[in-house]
Design a protein around this motif. Sequence first.
Motif, PDB file in Angstrom:
ATOM      1  N   GLY A  21       0.843  -1.206   0.000  1.00 32.55           N
ATOM      2  CA  GLY A  21       0.000   0.000   0.000  1.00 32.55           C
ATOM      3  C   GLY A  21       0.873   1.249   0.000  1.00 32.55           C
ATOM      4  N   HIS A  22       1.904   1.243   0.851  1.00 34.73           N
ATOM      5  CA  HIS A  22       2.825   2.385   0.890  1.00 34.73           C
ATOM      6  C   HIS A  22       3.584   2.503  -0.424  1.00 34.73           C
ATOM      7  CE1 HIS A  22       2.476   0.839   5.111  1.00 34.73           C
ATOM      8  NE2 HIS A  22       1.992   2.063   5.235  1.00 34.73           N
ATOM      9  N   ALA A  23       3.958   1.331  -0.953  1.00 30.94           N
ATOM     10  CA  ALA A  23       4.714   1.328  -2.212  1.00 30.94           C
ATOM     11  C   ALA A  23       3.853   1.878  -3.351  1.00 30.94           C
ATOM     12  CB  ALA A  23       5.182  -0.083  -2.530  1.00 30.94           C
ATOM     13  N   THR A  49       9.176   9.830   6.823  1.00 31.18           N
ATOM     14  CA  THR A  49       8.545   9.022   7.867  1.00 31.18           C
ATOM     15  C   THR A  49       8.006   9.887   9.010  1.00 31.18           C
ATOM     16  OG1 THR A  49      10.833   8.623   8.563  1.00 31.18           O
ATOM     17  CG2 THR A  49       9.680   6.797   7.527  1.00 31.18           C
ATOM     18  N   ASP A  50       6.875   9.419   9.538  1.00 28.45           N
ATOM     19  CA  ASP A  50       6.135  10.088  10.604  1.00 28.45           C
ATOM     20  C   ASP A  50       6.474   9.324  11.876  1.00 28.45           C
ATOM     21  OD1 ASP A  50       4.233  11.427  12.051  1.00 28.45           O
ATOM     22  OD2 ASP A  50       2.532  10.861  10.778  1.00 28.45           O
ATOM     23  N   GLU A  51       7.228   9.949  12.771  1.00 27.21           N
ATOM     24  CA  GLU A  51       7.866   9.146  13.815  1.00 27.21           C
ATOM     25  C   GLU A  51       7.370   9.411  15.225  1.00 27.21           C
ATOM     26  OE1 GLU A  51      12.095   9.259  13.180  1.00 27.21           O
ATOM     27  OE2 GLU A  51      11.893   8.792  11.046  1.00 27.21           O
ATOM     28  N   GLY A 297      -7.166   5.498  -4.318  1.00 28.03           N
ATOM     29  CA  GLY A 297      -7.926   4.450  -3.639  1.00 28.03           C
ATOM     30  C   GLY A 297      -7.030   3.503  -2.855  1.00 28.03           C
ATOM     31  N   TRP A 298      -7.645   2.483  -2.319  1.00 28.46           N
ATOM     32  CA  TRP A 298      -6.927   1.517  -1.483  1.00 28.46           C
ATOM     33  C   TRP A 298      -6.654   0.223  -2.226  1.00 28.46           C
ATOM     34  CZ3 TRP A 298     -10.985   2.120   2.927  1.00 28.46           C
ATOM     35  CH2 TRP A 298     -10.704   3.276   3.656  1.00 28.46           C
ATOM     36  N   LEU A 299      -5.539  -0.392  -1.901  1.00 29.06           N
ATOM     37  CA  LEU A 299      -5.326  -1.786  -2.280  1.00 29.06           C
ATOM     38  C   LEU A 299      -6.065  -2.612  -1.221  1.00 29.06           C
ATOM     39  CD1 LEU A 299      -1.529  -1.949  -3.214  1.00 29.06           C
ATOM     40  CD2 LEU A 299      -3.488  -1.235  -4.601  1.00 29.06           C
TER      41      LEU A 299
HETATM   42  O1  ME8 Z   1      -1.416   7.835   7.613  1.00 32.20           O
HETATM   43  N1  ME8 Z   1      -3.837   1.010  -0.231  1.00 32.20           N
HETATM   44  O2  ME8 Z   1       0.719   6.964   7.681  1.00 32.20           O
HETATM   45  P1  ME8 Z   1       0.482   5.448   7.260  1.00 32.20           P
HETATM   46  C1  ME8 Z   1      -3.319   2.106  -0.775  1.00 32.20           C
HETATM   47  N2  ME8 Z   1       1.574   9.011   9.025  1.00 32.20           N
HETATM   48  N3  ME8 Z   1      -2.483   2.932  -0.114  1.00 32.20           N
HETATM   49  C2  ME8 Z   1      -2.158   2.598   1.139  1.00 32.20           C
HETATM   50  C3  ME8 Z   1      -2.658   1.444   1.767  1.00 32.20           C
HETATM   51  C4  ME8 Z   1      -3.546   0.626   1.024  1.00 32.20           C
HETATM   52  N4  ME8 Z   1      -4.061  -0.485   1.514  1.00 32.20           N
HETATM   53  N5  ME8 Z   1      -2.145   1.386   3.006  1.00 32.20           N
HETATM   54  C5  ME8 Z   1      -1.341   2.462   3.149  1.00 32.20           C
HETATM   55  C6  ME8 Z   1      -0.230   7.917   7.884  1.00 32.20           C
HETATM   56  N6  ME8 Z   1      -1.339   3.194   2.027  1.00 32.20           N
HETATM   57  C7  ME8 Z   1       0.339   9.214   8.387  1.00 32.20           C
HETATM   58  C8  ME8 Z   1       0.463  10.181   7.232  1.00 32.20           C
HETATM   59  S1  ME8 Z   1       1.121  12.566   6.199  1.00 32.20           S
HETATM   60  C9  ME8 Z   1       1.413  14.077   6.818  1.00 32.20           C
HETATM   61  C10 ME8 Z   1       0.966  11.532   7.608  1.00 32.20           C
HETATM   62  C11 ME8 Z   1      -0.578   4.424   1.789  1.00 32.20           C
HETATM   63  O3  ME8 Z   1       1.769   4.738   7.526  1.00 32.20           O
HETATM   64  C12 ME8 Z   1      -1.506   5.583   1.441  1.00 32.20           C
HETATM   65  O4  ME8 Z   1      -0.766   6.589   0.836  1.00 32.20           O
HETATM   66  O5  ME8 Z   1      -0.751   4.906   7.867  1.00 32.20           O
HETATM   67  C13 ME8 Z   1      -1.958   6.016   2.808  1.00 32.20           C
HETATM   68  O6  ME8 Z   1      -2.537   7.296   2.858  1.00 32.20           O
HETATM   69  C14 ME8 Z   1      -0.637   5.962   3.563  1.00 32.20           C
HETATM   70  O7  ME8 Z   1       0.017   4.793   3.018  1.00 32.20           O
HETATM   71  C15 ME8 Z   1      -0.865   5.837   5.056  1.00 32.20           C
HETATM   72  O8  ME8 Z   1       0.355   5.523   5.666  1.00 32.20           O
END
Ligand code: ME8
Length: 521
Positions: A21-23, A49-51, A297-299
């Motif tokens: 999802g992140h990728a 990264t959000d730490e 959208g989401w995976l």
């Molecule tokens: O929300 N499908 O971080 P996070 C598609 N730190 N994209 C996905 C996904 C999925 N199933 N899962 C994750 C945060 N993503 C906060 C953000 S920004 C100032 C702070 C991707 O680690 C997608 O881009 O939960 C999603 O919004 C992000 O990872 C969430 O990553």
Amino acid sequence: MTKSFYVTTPIYYVNDAPHIGHAYTTVAGDVLTRWHRQRGEAVWYLTGTDEHGEKIMRTAQAKGVSPQEWVDTLVENEWKPNWRALNIDNDDFIRTTELRHTTRVQRFLQILKDSGHIYAGKYEGPYCVGCEEFKIPGDLTLSGEEWLCTMHGSPVEIIKEDNWFFRLSAFVEPLLAHYAAHPEACQPESARNEVISFLKSGVKDLSISRSTFDWGIRVPWDQDQIFYVWFDALLNYATAVGLGDDSESKGGKKFAEVWPPDVHLVGREILRFHAVIWPAMLMAGNLATPKMVFAHGWLLVGGEKMSKSKLTGIISSEITNYFGVDAFRYYFLRAIPFGSDGSFSWEDMSARYTSELANDFGNLASRSAAMIEKYCAGTLPAISHDANLQAALESTVATADVAMCALDFQSGILAIMDFCKKVNGYVTEKEPWTLAKDPTKRGELEEVLYNTAESLRALAVLLNPVMPATCEILWQSLGAQAQLGDLNEQKINDIATWGQLPEGATVIKTPVLFPRLEVHA
Ligand code: ME8
């Protein structure tokens, strides 16, 4: 100074390793920025990264290490290597525990406080640590006697604290006016509609600090409090490029060069943070708001969002070990309309890999090189023309450029792959292997071989943002480097100019671009 095209991904929580999802978001940003670089634009691509926050603090506690140790290890051992493995060409990587971030956050928020946008108050209400979000009734589901976060399916916690508040409600009207005047600032349309109805539903002021734990950035005027993690996190897009620095300093100059961001890529679950809270913070600080927030959208796995907390995250190497990195980069953007949800399926990916990448693209490249080697001793014949191929290429470049710039990756890639199909059709129709048997058809044979190689030259440039490693191999195989220079330096605008591969170029056979898939265990 020309403004750089500035693209960001969310900064990801480092409570765990990245999954696909992140990728998905990070590859999309990489393809978008590579495309714009090839348009000849200056580009700045940020990820990070959000730490801070409770979620990370609790994860570290559960592992028996300090939060700083935890995030340092994960960032260095998991996140950065993951992006390197996926060939992500980001210009910067921001970590919210870095001094450049924390000091700029404190300075900016002091300014908001001094200008009356922040006040002291009491917060009492539900909070989801998974989302790191103060919840409103519409975000909750009642299960028995317990309120659950609809997103995580886990119980919310009731928080009762003295906090600092941001006057978010004061920005409802300015935000509505902003989206009326700039509908393109929140995309796709469904996302914009959601944001507008949220704004119209009555937005309350936002608690922006916490006092019950200390893993965060200190509120400079109140040492007992730290900033709410999202208030800290959203600012990364600005702190990474020098927010608030003197205009003559390095940071100040960078800020002038990139601000405002052109595209914030986000998953749709964090749309409100980016399209409501974030622009309101910027308005409060008299800074220009982003030109576009795009919520993709989401995976999905089993119909639900793939997630770390539900342990449904697939890691990218599970897929890249089998299909290769470039097929991974290609597949998700090709298969799922950007903005819609989509499921990952091993069968669908295998089918597309075989038909689109191995058969249509890879085979064309290897057949072409093999024939030039066999019939012309590896030397490219004289420049020739084919009106149909040239016209098809011109319209392909135009269509792909519009689509890629509009973040419609699927249509852009489809247009390019349609051109690839046309070139295959051309080779099938001309039958160079038959022409080769008849010495009187030598001229025709050479024309077909040149036109095919020249079409592959265009395909290498068009697909380079999506599959850079593969296209580099093709570029070398065509002998294009010597005459035309680096593949990354080729410009989108010049692709349709026919006849760029020079006569006499040395064409070499390379290993197949997309090897046949082994049967998956
Ligand atoms: O929300 N499908 O971080 P996070 C598609 N730190 N994209 C996905 C996904 C999925 N199933 N899962 C994750 C945060 N993503 C906060 C953000 S920004 C100032 C702070 C991707 O680690 C997608 O881009 O939960 C999603 O919004 C992000 O990872 C969430 O990553």
